[in-house]
Design an enzyme around this catalytic site. Structure first.
Site, PDB file in Angstrom:
ATOM      1  N   LYS A 113     -25.842  -3.196  -7.488  1.00  0.00           N
ATOM      2  CA  LYS A 113     -23.994  -2.464  -6.812  1.00  0.00           C
ATOM      3  C   LYS A 113     -22.610  -2.430  -7.671  1.00  0.00           C
ATOM      4  CE  LYS A 113     -20.954  -4.545  -3.502  1.00  0.00           C
ATOM      5  NZ  LYS A 113     -20.715  -5.525  -2.428  1.00  0.00           N
ATOM      6  N   ASP A 161     -13.599  -5.843  -5.566  1.00  0.00           N
ATOM      7  CA  ASP A 161     -13.700  -5.391  -3.623  1.00  0.00           C
ATOM      8  C   ASP A 161     -12.633  -5.869  -3.097  1.00  0.00           C
ATOM      9  OD1 ASP A 161     -14.435  -4.816  -1.266  1.00  0.00           O
ATOM     10  OD2 ASP A 161     -16.214  -6.361  -1.424  1.00  0.00           O
ATOM     11  N   LYS A 217      -9.489  -7.696   2.361  1.00  0.00           N
ATOM     12  CA  LYS A 217     -10.205  -9.978   2.394  1.00  0.00           C
ATOM     13  C   LYS A 217      -8.396 -10.007   2.749  1.00  0.00           C
ATOM     14  CE  LYS A 217     -14.200  -9.291  -0.169  1.00  0.00           C
ATOM     15  NZ  LYS A 217     -15.260  -9.169   1.024  1.00  0.00           N
ATOM     16  N   ASP A 246     -18.229  -8.303  -8.074  1.00  0.00           N
ATOM     17  CA  ASP A 246     -18.966  -7.977  -7.071  1.00  0.00           C
ATOM     18  C   ASP A 246     -19.996  -6.378  -7.892  1.00  0.00           C
ATOM     19  OD1 ASP A 246     -19.446  -7.572  -4.237  1.00  0.00           O
ATOM     20  OD2 ASP A 246     -18.132  -5.962  -3.718  1.00  0.00           O
ATOM     21  N   ASP A 264     -14.726  -3.004   4.452  1.00  0.00           N
ATOM     22  CA  ASP A 264     -14.697  -4.176   3.360  1.00  0.00           C
ATOM     23  C   ASP A 264     -16.689  -4.028   3.414  1.00  0.00           C
ATOM     24  OD1 ASP A 264     -14.734  -5.764   1.520  1.00  0.00           O
ATOM     25  OD2 ASP A 264     -14.047  -7.770   3.217  1.00  0.00           O
ATOM     26  N   GLU A 276     -18.521  -1.961   1.815  1.00  0.00           N
ATOM     27  CA  GLU A 276     -18.464  -0.650   0.978  1.00  0.00           C
ATOM     28  C   GLU A 276     -19.740  -0.831   0.510  1.00  0.00           C
ATOM     29  OE1 GLU A 276     -16.787  -3.964   0.270  1.00  0.00           O
ATOM     30  OE2 GLU A 276     -18.493  -3.921  -1.652  1.00  0.00           O
ATOM     31  N   ARG A 334     -22.598  -1.008   0.640  1.00  0.00           N
ATOM     32  CA  ARG A 334     -24.445  -0.331   1.224  1.00  0.00           C
ATOM     33  C   ARG A 334     -23.849   1.112   1.440  1.00  0.00           C
ATOM     34  NH1 ARG A 334     -23.903  -3.974   7.036  1.00  0.00           N
ATOM     35  NH2 ARG A 334     -22.250  -5.282   5.349  1.00  0.00           N
TER      36      ARG A 334
HETATM   37  N1  BES Z   1     -19.217  -8.072  -1.783  1.00  0.00           N
HETATM   38  C1  BES Z   1     -18.592  -8.363  -0.264  1.00  0.00           C
HETATM   39  C2  BES Z   1     -19.963  -9.473  -0.117  1.00  0.00           C
HETATM   40  C3  BES Z   1     -19.322 -11.161  -0.312  1.00  0.00           C
HETATM   41  C4  BES Z   1     -18.248 -11.841  -0.153  1.00  0.00           C
HETATM   42  C5  BES Z   1     -20.366 -11.317  -1.517  1.00  0.00           C
HETATM   43  C6  BES Z   1     -18.643 -12.955  -1.056  1.00  0.00           C
HETATM   44  C7  BES Z   1     -20.266 -12.805  -2.105  1.00  0.00           C
HETATM   45  C8  BES Z   1     -18.769 -13.239  -2.069  1.00  0.00           C
HETATM   46  C9  BES Z   1     -19.308  -7.312   0.827  1.00  0.00           C
HETATM   47  O1  BES Z   1     -18.256  -5.940   0.267  1.00  0.00           O
HETATM   48  C10 BES Z   1     -18.118  -7.796   2.085  1.00  0.00           C
HETATM   49  O2  BES Z   1     -17.039  -7.345   2.124  1.00  0.00           O
HETATM   50  N2  BES Z   1     -19.145  -7.682   2.695  1.00  0.00           N
HETATM   51  C11 BES Z   1     -18.472  -8.525   4.247  1.00  0.00           C
HETATM   52  C12 BES Z   1     -19.647  -7.380   5.421  1.00  0.00           C
HETATM   53  C13 BES Z   1     -18.766  -7.609   6.195  1.00  0.00           C
HETATM   54  C14 BES Z   1     -17.276  -6.564   6.419  1.00  0.00           C
HETATM   55  C15 BES Z   1     -19.744  -6.341   7.767  1.00  0.00           C
HETATM   56  C16 BES Z   1     -19.061 -10.272   4.593  1.00  0.00           C
HETATM   57  O3  BES Z   1     -20.241 -10.393   4.591  1.00  0.00           O
HETATM   58  O4  BES Z   1     -17.887 -10.414   5.192  1.00  0.00           O
HETATM   59 ZN    ZN Z   2     -18.306  -5.925  -1.942  1.00  0.00          ZN
HETATM   60 MN    MN Z   3     -16.819  -5.265   0.623  1.00  0.00          MN
END
Ligand code: BES
Ligand code: ZN
Ligand code: MN
Length: 496
Positions: free
Chosen positions: A265, A270, A277, A288, A347, A349, A351
């Protein structure tokens, strides 16, 4: 830092400091430590008698040789109980000792082999672990500090004393390459988002390709569109920075087949996009792209170690930002394999871009695929920052990854992939949606990815790329996980 091999007597080492060891439970200095003790007039045995030196793991005792040795400083490093010693403890202990001595303005260090032959640890493995631990533990990221390096102190040389110079040198070389690969990933992850853009990531991959004779392709926005990568294209829509899709290949045997595909990834920042966020930890999201960095770094090591296996890294790279052209909640996009995705949260994103990268890797005929992604906060909630989550459609493949992770000392844990979780990503209007409900978020994300790997044996790694404090061979900031796991895995695969 240079890591060297030496045979002979460490007592006459011309370095600024020497490192010798003491095990917990040992009544008096043993081996080389006994010899040094004698030269220091019994200073160490006095300290062990008084219980000032206990030999606990990572215990550091500094002695001054007062002219009795060439080296001015002697560190007695605790390695814990003999029957509990592991290569990972060796990595951590040498790192702590080196960082300690750097703080004392030492420039050149000599050390005995930590844990040589103890608890069945092979000499080569102990030396490799020392080279790794020292190179990882002394890592710094000071590129943007205008203060000169000398003001901080810098270890320039570590000499490992043992028997058989050639063998020591070989183990050092392997450990050094692997640690430098992890440090390469750390550098990329620590870079701020304004420097580590998708374009810059592609340039870094091009430099790797040039230096190590790897094959590289970088797809730009038009090519990405042409390939039908609707996920990568969709996520990139909010950003001024053009997306890139990087394909970097190492050929270790005569065949056009790809034995292993590595998908990482590469979200260089992000923000969450329109589903933005909270600002508090948003800056961490410059990291990220840790999955992408890990895959490029793995090839960096593999290209130098030259195993007989063909490995290709696939990296979708883009920013995730809000704007008038950004992807919106409710939008429907179409991934490269034709599946339609309802985007309910911009968010989620990672996947979306991985859907395309996995589809592309499958299309190249890669015989197995591993992806690494900082994919969900949920995985961190489940396992903490220390352990990375693993998921698979092929248990035998995952078992090998876990073995490689154990060897590397990178904690890994398997999470389930029960089909019951699939219902949470069913969409009313498209083939699939990009979020589940509140629960099991790391698993629903993995079930989402599974839709894009077909029958190819696949392992998904969900991890955090950073740590909050210096500990053992980890230093605050990017960890370089899971690079050493992946390198170990590739080497093991090539052996068969
Ligand atoms: N990059 C983030 C996940 C993340 C957050 C990794 C903090 C490491 C530290 C990812 O893109 C994300 O924002 N995921 C969301 C998914 C949700 C919206 C389903 C999450 O985990 O909150
Ligand atoms: Zn992310
Ligand atoms: Mn995200």
């Amino acid at each position: 830092m240079e890591i060297k091999a030496a045979t002979g007597d460490i007592a006459s080492s011309k370095t600024d400091a020497i490192i010798i060891i003491h095990h917990e439970g040992a009544k008096k200095p043993e081996g080389v430590a006994a010899d040094i003790d004698e030269k220091l007039g019994g200073a160490i045995s006095n300290l062990t008698k008084q219980k000032d030196i206990k030999g606990k793991l990572n215990e550091i005792t500094l002695l001054h040789s007062m002219g009795k040795l060439t080296a001015g400083k002697v560190v007695v490093l605790g390695l814990g109980k003999k029957q509990e010693l592991t290569t990972n403890k060796i990595r951590g202990a040498i790192a702590e000792a080196c960082r300690y001595l750097r703080g004392k303005c030492v420039i050149r260090i000599a050390s005995v082999i930590l844990g040589d032959g103890i608890n069945n640890i092979k000499t080569d493995d102990a030396i490799q672990a020392m080279a790794e631990g020292a190179a990882l533990g002394l890592y710094t990221f000071r590129r943007y500090m205008t203060k000169k390096e000398n003001d901080f102190g810098e270890i320039k040389e570590l000499t490992i004393f043992g028997k058989g110079k050639k063998a020591i040198e070989q183990a050092i070389a392997k450990g050094k390459i692997i640690a430098e690969a992890a440090n390469y990933a750390r550098d990329m992850v620590n870079e701020p988002g304004n420097y580590m853009t998708p374009t810059q990531m592609a340039n870094a991959a091009r430099q790797l390709a040039k230096k190590y004779e790897l094959k590289i392709q970088v797809f730009d926005k038009d090519k990405i569109k042409e390939l039908g990568m609707g996920g990568l294209l969709g996520v990139s829509r909010g950003s001024q920075q053009p997306p890139k899709f990087i394909v970097l290949s190492y050929k270790g045997r005569q065949s056009s087949e790809i034995d292993l595909g590595l998908v990482g990834k590469g979200i260089t920042f992000d923000s969450g996009g329109i589903s933005i966020k909270p600002s508090e930890h948003m800056a961490d999201m410059k990291g990220d792209m840790a999955g992408a960095a890990a895959m490029l770094a793995t090839l960096y090591a593999v290209a130098q170690l030259k195993p007989a296996i063909n490995v290709t890294a696939f990296v979708p790279a883009t920013e995730n930002l809000p704007s008038g052209t950004a992807l919106k909640p409710g939008d429907i996009i179409s991934a490269m394999n034709g599946k339609t995705i309802e985007v309910l949260n911009t968010d989620a994103e990672g996947r979306l871009i991985l859907a395309d990268a996995l589809s592309y890797a499958v299309k190249t005929g890669a015989k197995a695929i591993i992806d690494a992604a900082t994919l969900t906060g949920a995985c961190q909630i489940a396992l903490g920052k220390i352990t990375f989550g693993t998921f698979t459609n092929n248990q035998a493949l995952l078992d090998k990854i876990i073995t490689a992770a154990n060897e590397a000392g990178e904690p890994a844990w398997q999470l389930p992939m029960f089909d019951e979780y699939k219902e949470f990503i069913k969409s009313d209007v498209a083939d699939i949606k990009n979020i589940g409900n509140r629960y099991g978020g790391a698993i629903t994300a993995a079930k989402f990815l599974e839709e894009f790997v077909g029958k190819t044996p696949w392992v998904h790694i969900d991890f955090t790329g950073d740590t909050d404090k210096d500990k053992g061979y980890l230093v605050k900031g990017a960890t370089g996980v899971p690079v050493r796991t992946l390198v170990n895995f590739v080497l093991a695969q090539a052996k068969k």
